[in-house]
Write a protein that holds these residues in place. Structure first.
Motif, PDB file in Angstrom:
ATOM      1  N   UNK A  26       0.819  -1.209   0.000  1.00  0.00           N
ATOM      2  CA  UNK A  26       0.000   0.000   0.000  1.00  0.00           C
ATOM      3  C   UNK A  26       0.855   1.261   0.000  1.00  0.00           C
ATOM      4  N   UNK A  27       0.241   2.348  -0.427  1.00  0.00           N
ATOM      5  CA  UNK A  27       0.887   3.650  -0.364  1.00  0.00           C
ATOM      6  C   UNK A  27       1.210   3.986   1.089  1.00  0.00           C
ATOM      7  N   UNK A  28       2.395   4.558   1.318  1.00  0.00           N
ATOM      8  CA  UNK A  28       2.792   4.952   2.661  1.00  0.00           C
ATOM      9  C   UNK A  28       3.519   3.877   3.436  1.00  0.00           C
ATOM     10  N   UNK A  57       2.572 -14.550 -14.528  1.00  0.00           N
ATOM     11  CA  UNK A  57       2.027 -13.639 -13.543  1.00  0.00           C
ATOM     12  C   UNK A  57       1.888 -12.216 -14.048  1.00  0.00           C
ATOM     13  N   UNK A  58       1.427 -11.359 -13.140  1.00  0.00           N
ATOM     14  CA  UNK A  58       1.146  -9.960 -13.473  1.00  0.00           C
ATOM     15  C   UNK A  58       1.635  -9.051 -12.352  1.00  0.00           C
ATOM     16  N   UNK A  59       2.025  -7.837 -12.739  1.00  0.00           N
ATOM     17  CA  UNK A  59       2.359  -6.795 -11.771  1.00  0.00           C
ATOM     18  C   UNK A  59       1.596  -5.534 -12.172  1.00  0.00           C
ATOM     19  N   UNK A  60       0.900  -4.943 -11.200  1.00  0.00           N
ATOM     20  CA  UNK A  60       0.205  -3.681 -11.428  1.00  0.00           C
ATOM     21  C   UNK A  60       0.815  -2.596 -10.554  1.00  0.00           C
ATOM     22  N   UNK A  61       1.084  -1.458 -11.132  1.00  0.00           N
ATOM     23  CA  UNK A  61       1.590  -0.294 -10.413  1.00  0.00           C
ATOM     24  C   UNK A  61       0.526   0.800 -10.514  1.00  0.00           C
ATOM     25  N   UNK A  62      -0.027   1.187  -9.378  1.00  0.00           N
ATOM     26  CA  UNK A  62      -1.111   2.175  -9.382  1.00  0.00           C
ATOM     27  C   UNK A  62      -2.217   1.762 -10.363  1.00  0.00           C
ATOM     28  N   UNK A 177       6.426   8.804   4.200  1.00  0.00           N
ATOM     29  CA  UNK A 177       5.140   9.324   4.686  1.00  0.00           C
ATOM     30  C   UNK A 177       4.157   9.554   3.549  1.00  0.00           C
ATOM     31  N   UNK A 178       4.690   9.786   2.343  1.00  0.00           N
ATOM     32  CA  UNK A 178       3.808  10.091   1.221  1.00  0.00           C
ATOM     33  C   UNK A 178       4.027   9.189   0.010  1.00  0.00           C
ATOM     34  N   UNK A 179       5.008   8.302   0.088  1.00  0.00           N
ATOM     35  CA  UNK A 179       5.304   7.408  -1.026  1.00  0.00           C
ATOM     36  C   UNK A 179       5.341   5.958  -0.548  1.00  0.00           C
TER      37      UNK A 179
END
Length: 231
Positions: A26-28, A57-62, A177-179
């Protein structure tokens, strides 16, 4: 999810480098990717960046498929590889200007990132003249200069002295904190200081995926856990 991996497989000749990897990050989160040499850590990082073809397989970014949207994915990920390839015949500021131009970033950001990673005293030197620690800072600067959503850092404090390690750890904590930050290192104290979650790889498979508190609750320290699970 910032990063979602489903049934990831990567093979080199007759050996599986990664086998049936399933993961949601997850983000953060600052995630520590641990494992013995040859466990598949660098292969996984390179697979996430889209610089490797997959054998399954698969990879998803955002939410984007990193094989089908490879160009777009590269604008979302900042990557510091372990060997930190740099154009050593360029000056520090010249090199970072070159990187900024590739990403079409306002050149005003160059001075900001130079200050952020502590390169100000060395910015007019050739990269070849820098110590290993300062070269590592240049590598980190190029990874964050375009404000990516996800940071992948392979041995980010390699070659730094104790004071520099503390400074870079503080920077990584701030960025986390934000990435989304995925961090690989052999320094267990670094993982304990920085990471909220630990993913332990061995022989190309995830053998443990726990919060840092779960590891600390069961073992005296992370080094003991690492030894127990991978020996």
């Amino acid at each position: 999810m910032s990063v979602k991996i489903q049934n990831l497989k990567k093979r080199y000749k007759d050996q599986w480098a990664l086998e049936d990897i399933n993961l949601d990050i997850k983000k953060g989160e600052i995630v520590g990717l641990l494992g013995p040499n040859g466990a598949g850590k660098t292969t996984m990082m390179r697979a996430i960046t889209g610089s490797l073809s997959l054998d399954g397989g698969k990879i998803w970014i955002q939410g984007l498929d990193n094989q089908e949207e490879a160009f777009k994915i590269k604008s979302l990920i900042g990557y510091l590889p372990e060997n930190n390839p740099l154009y050593t015949d360029m000056y520090v500021k010249e090199y970072l200007t070159f990187v900024a131009n590739i990403h079409r970033i306002d050149i005003k950001e160059i001075e900001k990132v130079i200050e952020k990673v502590g390169l100000s005293p060395e910015k007019r030197k050739k990269i070849s003249q820098l110590s290993k620690g300062y070269k590592q800072r240049v590598g980190l600067a190029q990874a964050i200069i375009f404000n990516p959503e996800i940071l992948i850092l392979d041995e980010p404090t390699n070659g730094l002295d104790p004071n520099q390690i503390i400074e870079i750890r503080q920077l990584i904590q701030e960025l986390g904190k934000e990435k989304t930050v995925i961090l690989s290192t052999h320094i267990m104290q670094e993982v304990e200081a920085l990471c909220s979650r630990v993913i332990l790889l061995n022989h190309g498979k995830i053998i443990q995926d726990k919060s840092i508190e779960e590891f600390q609750g069961k073992f005296t320290n992370l080094e003991e856990a690492f030894f127990e699970y991978t020996r």
